[in-house]
Design a protein around this motif. Structure first.
Motif, mmCIF file in Angstrom:
data_model
loop_
_atom_site.group_PDB
_atom_site.id
_atom_site.type_symbol
_atom_site.label_atom_id
_atom_site.label_comp_id
_atom_site.label_asym_id
_atom_site.label_seq_id
_atom_site.Cartn_x
_atom_site.Cartn_y
_atom_site.Cartn_z
ATOM 1 N N HIS A 124 0.691 -1.220 0.033
ATOM 2 C CA HIS A 124 0.079 0.041 0.043
ATOM 3 C C HIS A 124 1.011 1.050 0.166
ATOM 4 N N LEU A 125 0.284 2.273 -0.323
ATOM 5 C CA LEU A 125 1.028 3.660 -0.182
ATOM 6 C C LEU A 125 1.465 4.045 1.061
ATOM 7 N N HIS A 142 -1.045 2.401 -8.014
ATOM 8 C CA HIS A 142 -1.267 1.425 -7.151
ATOM 9 C C HIS A 142 -2.735 2.042 -6.509
ATOM 10 N N CYS A 174 -6.354 0.136 -5.820
ATOM 11 C CA CYS A 174 -6.737 -0.293 -4.665
ATOM 12 C C CYS A 174 -7.558 0.599 -3.697
ATOM 13 N N CYS A 197 -6.517 1.978 -0.287
ATOM 14 C CA CYS A 197 -5.629 3.253 -0.246
ATOM 15 C C CYS A 197 -6.491 4.443 -0.907
HETATM 16 ZN ZN LIG Z 1 -3.337 0.257 -1.329
#
Ligand SMILES: [Zn+2]
Lengths: 269, 184
Positions: free
Chosen positions: A3-4, A22, A26, A29
């Motif tokens: 994840h970020l 991403h 996602c 996120c």
């Molecule tokens: Zn993520």
């Protein structure tokens, strides 16, 4: 899947270039970002209506004008100095103010012929040093511990005022005065912070002026003003106790009262 | 000094709203905030000759504000912490249940501005300041790093942690106030 990171989120929030691949895939996120944005936006909104009263600005203008008077920067005609001055005039006066506040103490400090005034400049410098957030400060509000610390470092214990009535000793600091090690401590008062600096020089050595005698005050007190500080001194034993405070907050009379308390409360050991 | 020099009042006092907002964020709406604003401008006036005209006056003022505030905290620490009792309402909420989450902006709207500011005031000092400068004043991370005197990376982590912490406090406050009914 990574994840970020917080850092990446912050860059996105700031609109910086970031790899958004991403994020676009996602859900977690995306939710996290939406949440951060919602909190940030709500926080910003909370301050939308926070505005200073007009009286605050007036007070500041008044205090600035007062400061100008102290620095000898009074505009002729007695008109309050607002924004009517032309640029050139301001440049000149601002330059004068800087000279007064910075260059002259330095020049005087360096000039051997006026070492007496240099003493005052040093007192102001020590006071400023005491006020600075970067100062090595022995900060203990217990006067006995402070006294022990000063005795350890200086070889004697300076007199200190009894606390109470809004007076509190905040800490002490060792500095150099005319190349000699000097003790000072800081007293908070209802009017502002005062440094008490203990030096071997007499008030005359520091070019201070004798204050008119006052009933109930057995000792002779000396006063002076330098840069943005008022100072009052009294001789006690082998030392001169100099009280230093901001002109805008602390008057000579106030300093004299404080020093007088110090005389009646304690005697140096 | 350049020919387009303005007076201190023209240049610096124009930022009184910003300085005041940040002071309120740090001290709450109080005499302390007013004092902090006054002292900031007085110090700025004394140092105005050293201010490079044409550079960022807002950042310059906020740096002075920050240093003045830190100075005060330092001194307060010596005398003993003075924490206003009225602020404790936020703290009384205690631990948050896992199911109380502030995931809707609608829920955030239920807090008054004053409650948000009070919750902010309970954050650790540097987090609070960083959050104020980034989220409220919308300064760049670089400017904030310069004002606070830390690396940009530190600004990012502080603001991120600060926002999270604020959110947690608001969640516990929401629970305490029974604001979470029906929300998930
Ligand atoms: Zn993520």
């Amino acid at each position: 899947m990574n994840h970020l990171t917080d850092e990446q989120f912050e860059d996105i929030m700031q609109g910086k270039d970031a790899d958004l691949r991403h994020l676009s895939e996602c859900k977690d996120c995306q939710n996290a970002l939406a949440e951060k944005r919602a909190v940030a936006k709500r926080l910003q909104m909370a301050f939308k209506s926070v505005k200073p009263d007009a009286s605050l600005e007036e007070t500041i203008r008044g205090r600035i004008n007062e400061k100008r008077r102290q620095l000898g920067l009074v505009v002729s005609g007695g008109r309050p100095w607002k924004t009517r001055l032309n640029d050139k005039m301001w440049s000149t006066l601002a330059a004068a103010a800087v000279l007064f506040a910075v260059a002259i103490p330095l020049a005087i400090y360096l000039s051997a012929s006026s070492s007496a005034i240099a003493g005052q400049a040093e007192l102001v410098r020590i006071h400023e040093h005491n006020m600075s957030p970067h100062t090595e400060f022995f900060s203990d509000s217990d006067p006995e511990k402070l006294a022990a610390y000063l005795k350890d470092t200086l070889g004697f214990t300076p007199a200190m005022p009894a606390e109470g009535h809004g007076l509190a000793i905040r800490g002490c600091c060792i500095a150099h005065f005319k190349e000699q090690i000097t003790g000072s401590y800081v007293v908070s008062t209802p009017s502002g912070i005062i440094s008490i600096i203990v030096v071997p020089d007499t008030p005359k050595d520091i070019a201070m002026d004798r204050m008119p005698a006052k009933k109930g005050y057995g000792q002779t007190f000396w006063k002076s003003s330098y840069a943005h500080c008022n100072m009052v001194a009294v001789r006690l034993g082998d030392y001169t106790y100099c009280g230093v405070g901001e002109i805008s907050k602390i008057s000579h009379e106030y300093l004299r009262d404080l020093l007088n308390r110090l005389l009646s409360d304690t005697q140096p050991s | 000094m350049s020919a387009d020099t303005g007076s201190f009042e023209e240049i610096a006092l124009g930022y009184i709203d910003v300085v005041y907002r940040v002071a309120v964020g740090l001290c709450g709406k109080s005499v302390d905030a007013d004092d902090l604003v006054q002292d900031t401008f007085l110090k700025a006036f004394e140092r105005f000759g050293m201010f490079e005209q044409g550079t960022n006056c807002k950042s310059w003022l906020l740096t002075i504000l920050r240093n003045t505030w830190i100075d005060r905290l330092r001194h307060q620490k010596v005398v003993g912490n003075v924490v206003s009792l009225e602020d404790d309402i936020i703290d009384q909420a205690g631990e948050v249940d896992e199911d109380v989450k502030l995931n809707s902006s609608e829920l955030l709207e239920r807090f008054s501005d004053e409650q948000i500011i009070k919750a902010l005031k309970r954050l650790p000092h540097e987090q609070r300041l960083t959050l104020l400068l980034i989220d409220v004043e919308q300064l760049s991370q670089n400017d904030v790093a310069e004002i606070i005197g830390v690396a940009v990376g530190t600004v990012k982590s502080r603001v991120s942690r600060g926002r999270m912490e604020l959110k947690t406090r608001l969640e516990s406050y929401a629970k305490e106030m029974g604001l979470t009914g029906g929300e998930k």
